[in-house]
Design an enzyme around this catalytic site. Structure first.
Site, short mmCIF file in Angstrom:
data_model
loop_
_atom_site.label_atom_id
_atom_site.label_comp_id
_atom_site.label_asym_id
_atom_site.label_seq_id
_atom_site.Cartn_x
_atom_site.Cartn_y
_atom_site.Cartn_z
N THR A 126 10.69 1.37 35.75
CA THR A 126 9.42 2.01 35.44
C THR A 126 9.62 3.16 34.47
O THR A 126 10.58 3.93 34.60
CB THR A 126 8.66 2.55 36.68
OG1 THR A 126 7.58 3.39 36.23
CG2 THR A 126 9.53 3.37 37.61
N ASP A 128 7.81 5.56 34.51
CA ASP A 128 7.36 6.76 35.23
C ASP A 128 8.49 7.49 35.95
O ASP A 128 8.33 8.65 36.33
CB ASP A 128 6.29 6.39 36.28
CG ASP A 128 5.12 5.64 35.67
OD1 ASP A 128 4.86 5.82 34.47
OD2 ASP A 128 4.47 4.87 36.40
N GLY A 171 2.63 8.26 33.27
CA GLY A 171 3.49 8.72 34.36
C GLY A 171 2.86 8.60 35.72
O GLY A 171 3.47 8.94 36.72
N ARG A 172 1.59 8.18 35.75
CA ARG A 172 0.86 8.08 37.02
C ARG A 172 0.86 9.40 37.78
O ARG A 172 0.55 10.41 37.21
CB ARG A 172 1.46 6.96 37.86
CG ARG A 172 0.70 5.68 37.72
CD ARG A 172 1.02 4.79 38.87
NE ARG A 172 0.53 3.44 38.56
CZ ARG A 172 0.93 2.37 39.18
NH1 ARG A 172 1.84 2.44 40.12
NH2 ARG A 172 0.41 1.22 38.86
N HIS A 272 -0.06 3.00 25.78
CA HIS A 272 0.97 1.96 25.92
C HIS A 272 2.04 2.01 24.84
O HIS A 272 3.05 1.30 24.97
CB HIS A 272 0.30 0.58 25.97
CG HIS A 272 -0.56 0.41 27.19
ND1 HIS A 272 -1.89 0.72 27.20
CD2 HIS A 272 -0.24 0.01 28.44
CE1 HIS A 272 -2.38 0.50 28.42
NE2 HIS A 272 -1.40 0.08 29.19
O1 F6P Z 1 3.61 2.42 35.69
C1 F6P Z 1 3.70 2.37 34.31
C2 F6P Z 1 2.39 2.74 33.67
O2 F6P Z 1 2.55 2.69 32.27
C3 F6P Z 1 1.81 4.09 34.10
O3 F6P Z 1 2.44 5.18 33.48
C4 F6P Z 1 0.37 3.90 33.76
O4 F6P Z 1 -0.48 4.71 34.54
C5 F6P Z 1 0.13 2.45 34.06
O5 F6P Z 1 1.39 1.81 34.02
C6 F6P Z 1 -0.80 1.77 33.10
O6 F6P Z 1 -1.02 0.48 33.54
P1 F6P Z 1 -1.71 -0.67 32.70
O7 F6P Z 1 -0.72 -1.16 31.68
O8 F6P Z 1 -2.03 -1.71 33.72
O9 F6P Z 1 -2.89 -0.07 32.04
#
Ligand code: F6P
Length: 342
Positions: A126, A128, A171-172, A272
Site C-alpha cells: 500500500t 499508505d 494516505g487514507r 492517483h
Molecule cells: O489505499 C490506497 C489509496 O490510494 C488511498 O490512499 C486512497 O484513499 C484510495 O486508495 C483511493 O482509492 P480508489 O483508487 O479506489 O479511488
C-alpha cells in the site's frame, strides 16, 4: 504445489515486482507452479485465472500497476461470496494462495485462513504505509517520491506568483505520505489525520512567512484530515471505506486560508498520480524481497502469515497482527516536522 497469486485493492508501484519474485523463486527454488488470479478476490469468486510462468513475468519488474489487474471485491460481503471464494480455490486446484494487498485484501486473507483454513500467505502492499507488523509496505517510497517531486515543482509557481499552494495527498486515515513528502519537500505546514487540525497554526505559519518577506507557502494536507466543518460526503467502496478524495479537503482548506489571509491560494490534488508509473529502485528491491519471502513461506507452510520488514530484515508475522490495528503516525514523528513550519 499449485500456487495462486492475486493483487487486491488500489494498484501500487511494485505489485509486478512481487508477482515476478513469487513466480521465479517459487518455480526455481521450490518447483511450484503458479496461477495468476485476475482482479483480486473477484477472480477467486469466479475462478478466473491464467497460468503464470517465468516467461510471463519477464520484463515486468519496472512496470507500475498490476499485470493481474485489481478490484476492491470483498469475499466477506455476504455468505454467498465467501462460499464462492472457497469454491474458486477448489475449482482452480490450488494448494496455496499468495494475497498481495493492503488492510482490506489482507483482512479477508486473514479471515479465510482463520475461519476456513485456507492456506494463504500475505504480502504487504500500500502506498499508505498503514499496515501494522511491518516497518514499511512497498509502494510507499514511490508515492512519497512522486509527492515530493510535485511539491518541488509547486514551489516554483508559489514563489513566482506569491501564492499559498495547498497540496492534497493520499494516505487514507494515516498521514505517512503527507508527513514524509512534506518533510522531504520542505512544506511550511503539514496536516495529517492523526491530529485535530490546527487551522490557527496554519494561518500563523503563512502570515509569519509573509511578515518575514517570504510571500509564498506550501501547505500539505492529507486527504483524511477532518476539518471539523460540514464536509462533503463521498461514496463508500465495497469494504465500506469513504472515497476520501471526493471529500475535497484541499479545496475546503484553501477557502479557509484565502478568506482568513486574503492571500492568493491555490490547490493541487495529486490523486492517483501518486500510485502511477514505475516503482523507485527501493520499492523494486523491497517488493522483490517480499515476493521471495512469500515463495519461501509457501514452501515452509507458514500459512496465515505475512512477509514483513523489521529494520533491514525481511521476516514474517501473523496476518491477524498486520490487519488488527492501523499503523498511524506517532506524535514523535510529527514533532520532527514542526520546527520547520512557518
Ligand atoms: O489505499 C490506497 C489509496 O490510494 C488511498 O490512499 C486512497 O484513499 C484510495 O486508495 C483511493 O482509492 P480508489 O483508487 O479506489 O479511488
Amino acid at each position: 504445489m499449485r500456487v495462486g497469486i492475486l493483487t487486491g485493492g488500489g494498484d501500487c508501484p511494485g505489485l509486478n515486482a512481487v508477482i515476478r519474485a513469487v513466480v521465479k523463486v517459487g518455480q526455481r527454488a521450490h518447483g511450484h507452479e503458479h496461477l495468476g488470479i485476475l482482479r483480486g478476490w473477484k477472480g477467486l469468486l469466479e475462478a478466473d485465472a491464467m497460468p503464470l510462468t517465468g516467461i510471463d513475468v519477464s520484463g515486468i519488474l519496472a512496470r507500475g500497476g498490476t499485470m493481474l489487474k485489481s478490484s476492491r471485491t470483498n469475499p466477506f460481503r455476504d455468505d454467498d461470496a465467501t462460499q464462492a471464494a472457497l469454491a474458486g480455490f477448489e475449482r482452480l486446484g490450488l494448494d496455496a494462495l499468495v494475497a498481495i494487498g493492503g488492510e482490506d485484501t489482507l483482512g479477508a486473507a486473514s479471515r479465510l485462513h482463520a475461519e476456513h483454513g485456507v492456506r494463504v500467505v500475505g504480502v504487504p502492499k500500500t502506498i499508505d504505509n498503514d499496515l501494522s507488523g511491518t516497518d514499511f509496505t512497498f509502494g510507499f517510497d514511490t508515492a512519497v517520491q512522486i509527492a515530493t517531486d510535485a511539491i518541488d515543482r509547486l514551489h516554483t509557481t508559489a514563489e513566482s506568483h506569491d501564492r499559498v499552494m495547498v497540496v492534497e495527498v493520499m494516505g487514507r486515515h494515516a498521514g505517512w505520505i503527507a508527513l514524509y513528502s512534506g518533510l522531504a519537500g520542505g512544506a511550511d505546514y503539514i496536516l495529517i489525520p492523526e491530529n485535530k487540525p490546527d487551522i490557527d497554526g496554519v494561518l500563523e505559519s503563512v502570515r509569519r512567512r509573509h511578515d518575514r518577506g517570504i510571500d509564498y507557502s506550501i501547505v500539505v494536507v492529507s486527504e483524511g484530515v477532518d476539518l471539523g466543518d460540514e464536509g462533503v460526503q463521498g461514496e463508500l467502496d465495497e469494504f465500506g471505506h469513504a472515497r476520501l478524495a471526493q471529500q475535497g479537503v484541499g479545496d475546503r482548506l484553501a477557502v479557509v486560508i484565502r478568506e482568513a489571509t486574503g492571500y492568493d491560494t491555490r490547490v493541487t490534488v495529486l490523486g492517483h498520480v501518486q500510485r502511477g508509473g514505475s516503482p523507485t529502485a527501493r520499492d523494486r528491491i523491497l517488493a522483490t524481497r517480499f515476493g521471495t519471502r512469500a515463495a519461501d513461506m509457501v514452501a515452509e507452510g507458514l500459512w496465515g502469515r505475512m512477509a514483513a520488514l523489521h529494520g533491514d530484515v525481511v521476516t514474517d508475522v501473523p496476518l491477524a497482527e498486520a490487519v488488527g490495528t492501523l499503523k498511524t503516525v506517532p506524535p514523535a514523528y510529527y514533532a520532527l516536522a514542526e520546527p520547520f513550519f512557518g
